[in-house]
Design a protein around this motif. Structure first.
Motif, mmCIF file in Angstrom:
data_model
loop_
_atom_site.group_PDB
_atom_site.id
_atom_site.type_symbol
_atom_site.label_atom_id
_atom_site.label_comp_id
_atom_site.label_asym_id
_atom_site.label_seq_id
_atom_site.Cartn_x
_atom_site.Cartn_y
_atom_site.Cartn_z
ATOM 1 N N UNK A 23 20.039 40.852 -33.779
ATOM 2 C CA UNK A 23 18.899 40.096 -33.279
ATOM 3 C C UNK A 23 17.574 41.431 -33.270
ATOM 4 N N UNK A 24 16.658 41.176 -34.050
ATOM 5 C CA UNK A 24 15.577 41.987 -34.126
ATOM 6 C C UNK A 24 14.299 41.616 -33.311
ATOM 7 N N UNK A 25 14.413 40.509 -32.604
ATOM 8 C CA UNK A 25 13.085 40.017 -32.079
ATOM 9 C C UNK A 25 13.396 40.185 -30.691
ATOM 10 N N UNK A 26 14.632 40.422 -30.087
ATOM 11 C CA UNK A 26 15.031 40.491 -28.660
ATOM 12 C C UNK A 26 15.345 41.773 -28.218
ATOM 13 N N UNK A 27 15.231 42.527 -28.920
ATOM 14 C CA UNK A 27 15.895 44.042 -28.621
ATOM 15 C C UNK A 27 15.128 44.451 -27.498
ATOM 16 N N UNK A 28 15.743 45.006 -26.453
ATOM 17 C CA UNK A 28 15.361 45.492 -25.240
ATOM 18 C C UNK A 28 14.857 44.441 -24.219
ATOM 19 N N UNK A 29 14.770 43.160 -24.450
ATOM 20 C CA UNK A 29 14.281 42.248 -23.614
ATOM 21 C C UNK A 29 15.591 41.687 -22.704
ATOM 22 N N UNK A 30 15.151 41.694 -21.432
ATOM 23 C CA UNK A 30 16.215 41.429 -20.381
ATOM 24 C C UNK A 30 15.783 40.038 -19.890
ATOM 25 N N UNK A 31 16.605 39.620 -19.225
ATOM 26 C CA UNK A 31 16.397 38.031 -18.518
ATOM 27 C C UNK A 31 17.382 38.192 -17.219
ATOM 28 N N UNK A 32 16.732 37.220 -16.184
ATOM 29 C CA UNK A 32 17.649 37.479 -15.094
ATOM 30 C C UNK A 32 17.980 36.132 -14.831
ATOM 31 N N UNK A 33 19.492 35.826 -14.593
ATOM 32 C CA UNK A 33 20.081 34.621 -14.668
ATOM 33 C C UNK A 33 19.797 34.169 -13.077
ATOM 34 N N UNK A 87 20.894 35.991 -10.273
ATOM 35 C CA UNK A 87 20.383 37.286 -9.968
ATOM 36 C C UNK A 87 20.685 38.483 -10.771
ATOM 37 N N UNK A 88 21.525 38.349 -11.856
ATOM 38 C CA UNK A 88 22.315 39.289 -12.591
ATOM 39 C C UNK A 88 21.305 39.355 -13.643
ATOM 40 N N UNK A 89 21.048 40.895 -14.186
ATOM 41 C CA UNK A 89 19.972 40.846 -15.322
ATOM 42 C C UNK A 89 20.961 41.150 -16.543
ATOM 43 N N UNK A 90 20.522 40.392 -17.569
ATOM 44 C CA UNK A 90 21.502 40.589 -18.927
ATOM 45 C C UNK A 90 20.554 40.456 -20.284
#
Length: 95
Positions: free
Chosen positions: A46-56, A59-62
């Motif tokens: 994935x070249x578009x979401x590299x380094x992007x994190x989301x919080x579930x 509360x867990x960050x992935x």
């Protein structure tokens, strides 16, 4: 370059045409989005979401990256199929 099925293309065209028709997107914005989509559907990481994190919700960050290009394709195909179906349904109700 990524290739898509006829259904994917048709669903995308319904979605894009609707977004333009309701004034939500311009033709140029759709063209830019389509170029981004081609990049996203290419094999490889994935070249578009590299380094992007989301919080579930827990509360867990992935990491948001989806390195399996077939999974990215499936997610986009499911999205456009659902959107196209909703548009077809709405248009059918307005007749």
């Amino acid at each position: 370059m990524a290739t898509v099925t006829k259904k994917f293309r048709d669903d995308f065209e319904i979605w894009a045409g609707h977004r333009i028709a309701i004034g939500q997107w311009t033709q140029a914005e759709i063209a830019d989005f389509k170029a981004m989509l081609r990049t996203d559907l290419e094999p490889g990481p994935d070249r578009l979401r590299v380094g992007v994190k989301v919080i579930l919700a827990t509360g867990v960050e992935v990491l948001a990256a989806i390195d399996d290009h077939e999974e990215r394709y499936r997610l986009w195909a499911d999205f456009f199929a659902a959107e196209a179906e909703a548009i077809r349904h709405a248009v059918g109700e307005n007749r």
